[in-house]
Design an enzyme around this catalytic site. Sequence first.
Site, PDB file in Angstrom:
ATOM      1  N   ASP A  22       0.982  45.529  -6.698  1.00 30.64           N
ATOM      2  CA  ASP A  22       0.151  45.083  -7.823  1.00 30.64           C
ATOM      3  C   ASP A  22      -0.922  44.094  -7.389  1.00 30.64           C
ATOM      4  O   ASP A  22      -2.061  44.144  -7.872  1.00 30.64           O
ATOM      5  CB  ASP A  22       1.039  44.449  -8.898  1.00 30.64           C
ATOM      6  CG  ASP A  22       1.956  45.464  -9.567  1.00 30.64           C
ATOM      7  OD1 ASP A  22       1.609  46.655  -9.561  1.00 30.64           O
ATOM      8  OD2 ASP A  22       3.011  45.047 -10.093  1.00 30.64           O
ATOM      9  N   VAL A  23      -0.565  43.162  -6.492  1.00 31.50           N
ATOM     10  CA  VAL A  23      -1.544  42.182  -6.020  1.00 31.50           C
ATOM     11  C   VAL A  23      -2.658  42.885  -5.263  1.00 31.50           C
ATOM     12  O   VAL A  23      -3.849  42.612  -5.463  1.00 31.50           O
ATOM     13  CB  VAL A  23      -0.873  41.115  -5.138  1.00 31.50           C
ATOM     14  CG1 VAL A  23      -1.922  40.186  -4.538  1.00 31.50           C
ATOM     15  CG2 VAL A  23       0.145  40.321  -5.943  1.00 31.50           C
ATOM     16  N   LEU A  43       2.888  51.073   3.179  1.00 34.58           N
ATOM     17  CA  LEU A  43       4.004  52.017   3.228  1.00 34.58           C
ATOM     18  C   LEU A  43       4.123  52.784   1.914  1.00 34.58           C
ATOM     19  O   LEU A  43       4.461  53.967   1.896  1.00 34.58           O
ATOM     20  CB  LEU A  43       5.309  51.274   3.534  1.00 34.58           C
ATOM     21  CG  LEU A  43       5.387  50.588   4.906  1.00 34.58           C
ATOM     22  CD1 LEU A  43       6.681  49.787   5.021  1.00 34.58           C
ATOM     23  CD2 LEU A  43       5.290  51.617   6.030  1.00 34.58           C
ATOM     24  N   ASP A 248     -22.828  13.556 -38.491  1.00 35.90           N
ATOM     25  CA  ASP A 248     -22.280  12.648 -39.492  1.00 35.90           C
ATOM     26  C   ASP A 248     -20.874  12.224 -39.099  1.00 35.90           C
ATOM     27  O   ASP A 248     -20.359  12.611 -38.052  1.00 35.90           O
ATOM     28  CB  ASP A 248     -22.311  13.288 -40.883  1.00 35.90           C
ATOM     29  CG  ASP A 248     -21.608  14.636 -40.921  1.00 35.90           C
ATOM     30  OD1 ASP A 248     -20.488  14.727 -40.382  1.00 35.90           O
ATOM     31  OD2 ASP A 248     -22.169  15.589 -41.495  1.00 35.90           O
ATOM     32  N   LYS A 270     -21.818   7.790 -42.910  1.00 34.57           N
ATOM     33  CA  LYS A 270     -21.425   6.499 -43.462  1.00 34.57           C
ATOM     34  C   LYS A 270     -20.163   6.049 -42.748  1.00 34.57           C
ATOM     35  O   LYS A 270     -19.159   6.743 -42.720  1.00 34.57           O
ATOM     36  CB  LYS A 270     -21.172   6.617 -44.967  1.00 34.57           C
ATOM     37  CG  LYS A 270     -20.899   5.285 -45.647  1.00 34.57           C
ATOM     38  CD  LYS A 270     -20.751   5.481 -47.149  1.00 34.57           C
ATOM     39  CE  LYS A 270     -20.524   4.153 -47.855  1.00 34.57           C
ATOM     40  NZ  LYS A 270     -20.348   4.331 -49.312  1.00 34.57           N
ATOM     41  N   THR A 331     -14.067  25.854 -42.166  1.00 37.61           N
ATOM     42  CA  THR A 331     -14.168  24.882 -43.248  1.00 37.61           C
ATOM     43  C   THR A 331     -12.876  24.093 -43.399  1.00 37.61           C
ATOM     44  O   THR A 331     -11.793  24.545 -43.002  1.00 37.61           O
ATOM     45  CB  THR A 331     -14.539  25.575 -44.569  1.00 37.61           C
ATOM     46  OG1 THR A 331     -14.822  24.577 -45.560  1.00 37.61           O
ATOM     47  CG2 THR A 331     -13.411  26.470 -45.067  1.00 37.61           C
ATOM     48  N   ALA A 332     -12.976  22.905 -43.981  1.00 36.98           N
ATOM     49  CA  ALA A 332     -11.824  22.009 -44.086  1.00 36.98           C
ATOM     50  C   ALA A 332     -10.670  22.648 -44.842  1.00 36.98           C
ATOM     51  O   ALA A 332      -9.501  22.441 -44.498  1.00 36.98           O
ATOM     52  CB  ALA A 332     -12.252  20.709 -44.766  1.00 36.98           C
ATOM     53  N   GLY A 411      -7.495  15.876 -41.554  1.00 37.31           N
ATOM     54  CA  GLY A 411      -6.877  17.164 -41.272  1.00 37.31           C
ATOM     55  C   GLY A 411      -7.218  17.726 -39.908  1.00 37.31           C
ATOM     56  O   GLY A 411      -8.361  17.639 -39.451  1.00 37.31           O
TER      57      GLY A 411
END
EC number: 2.1.1.107
Length: 457
Positions: A22-23, A43, A248, A270, A331-332, A411
């Site tokens: 696989d590698v 092999l 903000d 603010k 959105t919140a 939140g």
Amino acid sequence: MDHLPIFCQLRQRDCLLVGGGDVAERKARLLLDAGANVTVNALDFTPQFQVWADSQMLTLVQGEFIPSLLDNCWLAIAATDDETVNQQVSEAAEARRIFCNVVDAPRQASFIMPSIIDRSPLMVAVSSGGTSPVLARLLREKLESILPLHLGQLARYAGHLRARVKQQFATVGERRRFWEKLFVNDRLAQSLANDDRQAVADTTEQLLTEPLEHRGEVVLVGAGPGDAGLLTLKGLQQIQQADVVVYDRLVSDDIMNLVRRDADRVFVGKRSGYHCVPQEEINQILLREAQKGRRVVRLKGGDPFIFGRGGEELETLCEAGIPFSVVPGITAASGCSAYSGIPLTHRDFAQGVRLVTGHLKTGGELDWANLAVEKQTLVFYMGLNQAPAIREKLIAHGMAEDMPAAIVENGTAVTQKVVSGTLGQLDILAQQMASPALIIVGRVVGLRDKLNWFSNH
């Protein structure tokens, strides 16, 4: 520097890969993508190797490794699970002055293979020199999230334009300014991604013929509800291309730390020690900065079009003829409810969601009768100070006092705080909380105790 980073041109050049597992299969894909003539010695082989061989994409040599397989090779990779065989390959390659990579054994190798971000023809390689492959992989994943998928298309298109650009612009400085405009043009990138050839041609013609002075623009970007991991990939790309970011207080410090380092930052929120900047003044800041020819990002908490006044800001830009675009954010209501274990809809409890602002323009009034009906979830933005009035109005219009209710503060952040109770207790719950906070009212709040995953982490 322990290793010299180089990019090898292997197209139509012979390369040997020793190993058939696989590698080795992963290494074979890289060599094939690079256009090499690949011989694989092992092999046993995975089924994929046989598929490639049947399609004449590579040559299989089954059996023990013999050094003569390296004759005429430009490059070799040892990718077996036998350290002795890998050592033999390395020594044989060294004797022939052929670069050899040995998987998981960088000290035996004359070159190492980095983690790759493929935006062909643009390629980015990340390596820890073999000391910490996991760290290199994590860095690659971060870069994958930052670099747009369309970069390869853009790079190829730029290659096609080089001759015309050289003919159009006489000086190196003019050409550089043109390329800077082209590579940050969202409309061109989107047109290429959509294979809209007419739009590509029109946008290119505009870029080639308009004055080279950079034309300012504004991008409204939703920063999401707080957790920096919830910022969208496109939002991240925009804040890292900005000349100035107007933000903000709802934008977290973690997100601001992702902003381009040399970008100007204009705070308009603010906060303790600051007064809120009036909306009209914010509109003028955006207009003024864009008129200077700057790329302006208006970064807003949540989504700019959900109680974010994004529409008002864009109207000002539209009237002034300033180009703009919008990157939505989580959105919140969506973020805070998910991080609180409160599904906004549920087949048994809520067939609809109402997103409601706690602030209205002068003279506005909510339709409380429609808000008070059953089988829906109410989410109040900016409603903490109005909690007593919300309680009173909903009960007066028929909502049960025992209707489950919750308030979410900060939140999605690590400082998130949630209190829950009933509508009749809403004013008391509000006294325990501080802004920014979101109020959720509805039967779905009753699922919080069962579904609350975030506070348990």
